[in-house]
Design an enzyme around this catalytic site. Structure first.
Site, PDB file in Angstrom:
ATOM      1  N   SER A 147       4.983  97.966  64.633  1.00  0.00           N
ATOM      2  CA  SER A 147       5.197  96.578  65.062  1.00  0.00           C
ATOM      3  C   SER A 147       5.891  95.841  63.929  1.00  0.00           C
ATOM      4  CB  SER A 147       3.852  95.904  65.348  1.00  0.00           C
ATOM      5  OG  SER A 147       4.028  94.504  65.469  1.00  0.00           O
ATOM      6  N   TYR A 160      -4.894  93.853  63.201  1.00  0.00           N
ATOM      7  CA  TYR A 160      -3.698  94.411  63.843  1.00  0.00           C
ATOM      8  C   TYR A 160      -2.580  94.635  62.811  1.00  0.00           C
ATOM      9  CZ  TYR A 160       0.169  95.001  67.119  1.00  0.00           C
ATOM     10  OH  TYR A 160       1.242  95.503  67.806  1.00  0.00           O
TER      11      TYR A 160
HETATM   12  P1  NDP Z   1      -0.213  97.487  76.791  1.00  0.00           P
HETATM   13  O1  NDP Z   1      -1.469  96.717  76.588  1.00  0.00           O
HETATM   14  O2  NDP Z   1       0.665  97.162  77.946  1.00  0.00           O
HETATM   15  O3  NDP Z   1      -0.555  99.053  76.843  1.00  0.00           O
HETATM   16  C1  NDP Z   1      -1.391  99.620  75.890  1.00  0.00           C
HETATM   17  C2  NDP Z   1      -1.525 101.098  76.197  1.00  0.00           C
HETATM   18  O4  NDP Z   1      -2.416 101.685  75.227  1.00  0.00           O
HETATM   19  C3  NDP Z   1      -2.112 101.347  77.567  1.00  0.00           C
HETATM   20  O5  NDP Z   1      -1.431 102.408  78.171  1.00  0.00           O
HETATM   21  C4  NDP Z   1      -3.545 101.731  77.246  1.00  0.00           C
HETATM   22  O6  NDP Z   1      -4.022 102.640  78.226  1.00  0.00           O
HETATM   23  C5  NDP Z   1      -3.386 102.439  75.918  1.00  0.00           C
HETATM   24  N1  NDP Z   1      -4.630 102.518  75.157  1.00  0.00           N
HETATM   25  C6  NDP Z   1      -5.337 101.504  74.608  1.00  0.00           C
HETATM   26  N2  NDP Z   1      -6.453 101.985  74.035  1.00  0.00           N
HETATM   27  C7  NDP Z   1      -6.435 103.344  74.234  1.00  0.00           C
HETATM   28  C8  NDP Z   1      -7.320 104.386  73.894  1.00  0.00           C
HETATM   29  N3  NDP Z   1      -8.467 104.171  73.220  1.00  0.00           N
HETATM   30  N4  NDP Z   1      -7.002 105.642  74.252  1.00  0.00           N
HETATM   31  C9  NDP Z   1      -5.852 105.895  74.936  1.00  0.00           C
HETATM   32  N5  NDP Z   1      -4.975 104.938  75.298  1.00  0.00           N
HETATM   33  C10 NDP Z   1      -5.279 103.679  74.943  1.00  0.00           C
HETATM   34  O7  NDP Z   1       0.558  97.339  75.410  1.00  0.00           O
HETATM   35  P2  NDP Z   1       2.100  97.582  75.030  1.00  0.00           P
HETATM   36  O8  NDP Z   1       2.719  98.544  75.944  1.00  0.00           O
HETATM   37  O9  NDP Z   1       2.720  96.275  74.817  1.00  0.00           O
HETATM   38  O10 NDP Z   1       1.890  98.235  73.580  1.00  0.00           O
HETATM   39  C11 NDP Z   1       2.181  99.585  73.300  1.00  0.00           C
HETATM   40  C12 NDP Z   1       2.353  99.731  71.807  1.00  0.00           C
HETATM   41  O11 NDP Z   1       3.407  98.871  71.376  1.00  0.00           O
HETATM   42  C13 NDP Z   1       1.122  99.349  70.988  1.00  0.00           C
HETATM   43  O12 NDP Z   1       0.963 100.256  69.922  1.00  0.00           O
HETATM   44  C14 NDP Z   1       1.470  97.966  70.456  1.00  0.00           C
HETATM   45  O13 NDP Z   1       0.826  97.673  69.242  1.00  0.00           O
HETATM   46  C15 NDP Z   1       2.971  98.110  70.281  1.00  0.00           C
HETATM   47  N6  NDP Z   1       3.667  96.828  70.242  1.00  0.00           N
HETATM   48  C16 NDP Z   1       3.716  96.019  71.338  1.00  0.00           C
HETATM   49  C17 NDP Z   1       4.379  94.799  71.274  1.00  0.00           C
HETATM   50  C18 NDP Z   1       4.478  93.865  72.432  1.00  0.00           C
HETATM   51  O14 NDP Z   1       4.869  92.707  72.244  1.00  0.00           O
HETATM   52  N7  NDP Z   1       4.174  94.308  73.652  1.00  0.00           N
HETATM   53  C19 NDP Z   1       5.008  94.348  70.013  1.00  0.00           C
HETATM   54  C20 NDP Z   1       4.915  95.297  68.937  1.00  0.00           C
HETATM   55  C21 NDP Z   1       4.259  96.475  69.051  1.00  0.00           C
HETATM   56  P3  NDP Z   1      -5.507 102.656  78.838  1.00  0.00           P
HETATM   57  O15 NDP Z   1      -6.066 101.281  78.736  1.00  0.00           O
HETATM   58  O16 NDP Z   1      -5.285 103.149  80.224  1.00  0.00           O
HETATM   59  O17 NDP Z   1      -6.231 103.664  77.994  1.00  0.00           O
END
Ligand code: NDP
Length: 256
Positions: A147, A160
């Site tokens: 990020s 975070y």
């Molecule tokens: P979302 O909240 O849309 O998706 C998060 C994903 O992580 C889901 O698929 C969720 O699946 C999965 N997840 C969370 N906890 C677990 C776990 N314990 N085990 C397995 N899977 C897990 O977030 P984003 O798509 O926006 O984020 C994806 C990545 O991008 C993250 O690392 C985030 O930090 C990074 N990011 C996002 C930004 C943004 O603005 N969107 C900016 C910068 C970085 P499920 O709940 O089904 O397990």
């Protein structure tokens, strides 16, 4: 392995964590379209099943795996299941991530531990699980989703920011240690992306305006915009690139 320009990942097996929605979903779809056999992993079974089905619909190959990345036993078990079902993992996309918005003095021990476990330790666990097979074959790609906040101090996001700064360091360490094995490790660090993640902040008009004022391109990104860079980082074309954090953030980290 000969490279087909339209399908540069043909013959490769990719594991995407957090593939159930948001950025992970977009990455899984893009890797599948680029020819990879995709293991779509997350905790929400119906959602990862749907993503795998969406890859298969136009003729791709994919399977869903239920994985909680915070559990070391689950990581070992499910990466083993992926290898057994699809073959050893060539491309690991460490994408799963969470956050909580909280004044630092109000962050509980459990919240701190969960954020670090989900965003950082999980990447170490997954990389450690799949690297031996990459080393044995002399080729591998690891893409850690970081990020822009890994390099900034952001009030109310201490855990975070710390976790994502750790992702930068993990990326560099693995890249240096495993370079001689043909493994390339890079960090793709998005800015604000249109997913569930920043939805709460973006719902408030004043916060939204403040956020957009900090982005030179004056908009947030779409998850699909992360995909081409991930495909490049996963492909043989990026062979000379390793240990880097690349910001995909509408210019925000370049700005004053
Ligand atoms: P979302 O909240 O849309 O998706 C998060 C994903 O992580 C889901 O698929 C969720 O699946 C999965 N997840 C969370 N906890 C677990 C776990 N314990 N085990 C397995 N899977 C897990 O977030 P984003 O798509 O926006 O984020 C994806 C990545 O991008 C993250 O690392 C985030 O930090 C990074 N990011 C996002 C930004 C943004 O603005 N969107 C900016 C910068 C970085 P499920 O709940 O089904 O397990």
């Amino acid at each position: 392995m000969a490279e087909d320009a339209a399908r540069p990942l043909a013959g490769r097996v990719a594991l995407v964590t957090g593939a159930s929605r948001g950025i992970g979903r977009a990455l899984a779809l893009a890797l599948g379209a680029a020819g990879a056999v995709v293991a779509c992993a997350a905790r929400t079974t119906e959602q990862v099943e749907a993503v795998a089905a969406a890859i298969r619909a136009p003729g791709g190959r994919a399977r869903a795996f239920r994985l909680d990345v915070t559990r070391a036993d689950d990581v070992l078990g499910q990466t083993g299941a992926v290898a057994e079902a699809l073959g050893p993992v060539d491309i690991l996309v460490n994408n799963a991530g969470i956050t909580v918005m909280r004044q630092t003095l109000e962050v509980s021990d459990a919240e701190w531990d969960t954020i670090l476990a989900t965003n950082l330790t999980s990447m170490f666990l997954c990389a450690r699980a799949v690297a031996p097979a990459m080393i044995a074959r002399g080729w591998g790609r690891i893409i850690n989703i970081g990020s822009m906040w890994g390099k900034n101090g952001v009030p109310r996001y201490t855990a975070y920011c710390v976790s994502k700064a750790g992702v930068d360091a993990l990326t560099r360490c693995l890249a240096v240690e495993w370079a001689r094995h043909g493994i390339r490790v890079n960090c793709l660090a998005p800015g604000y992306m249109n997913t569930d993640f920043p939805r709460e902040a973006m719902a408030d008009e004043r916060t939204r305006a403040l956020i957009l004022s900090k982005v030179p391109l004056r908009r947030i990104g779409e998850p699909e915009e992360v995909a081409p860079l991930a495909v490049y980082l996963a492909s043989p074309a990026s062979d000379f690139l390793t240990g880097q954090t690349i910001y995909l953030d509408g210019g925000q980290t370049a700005s004053w």
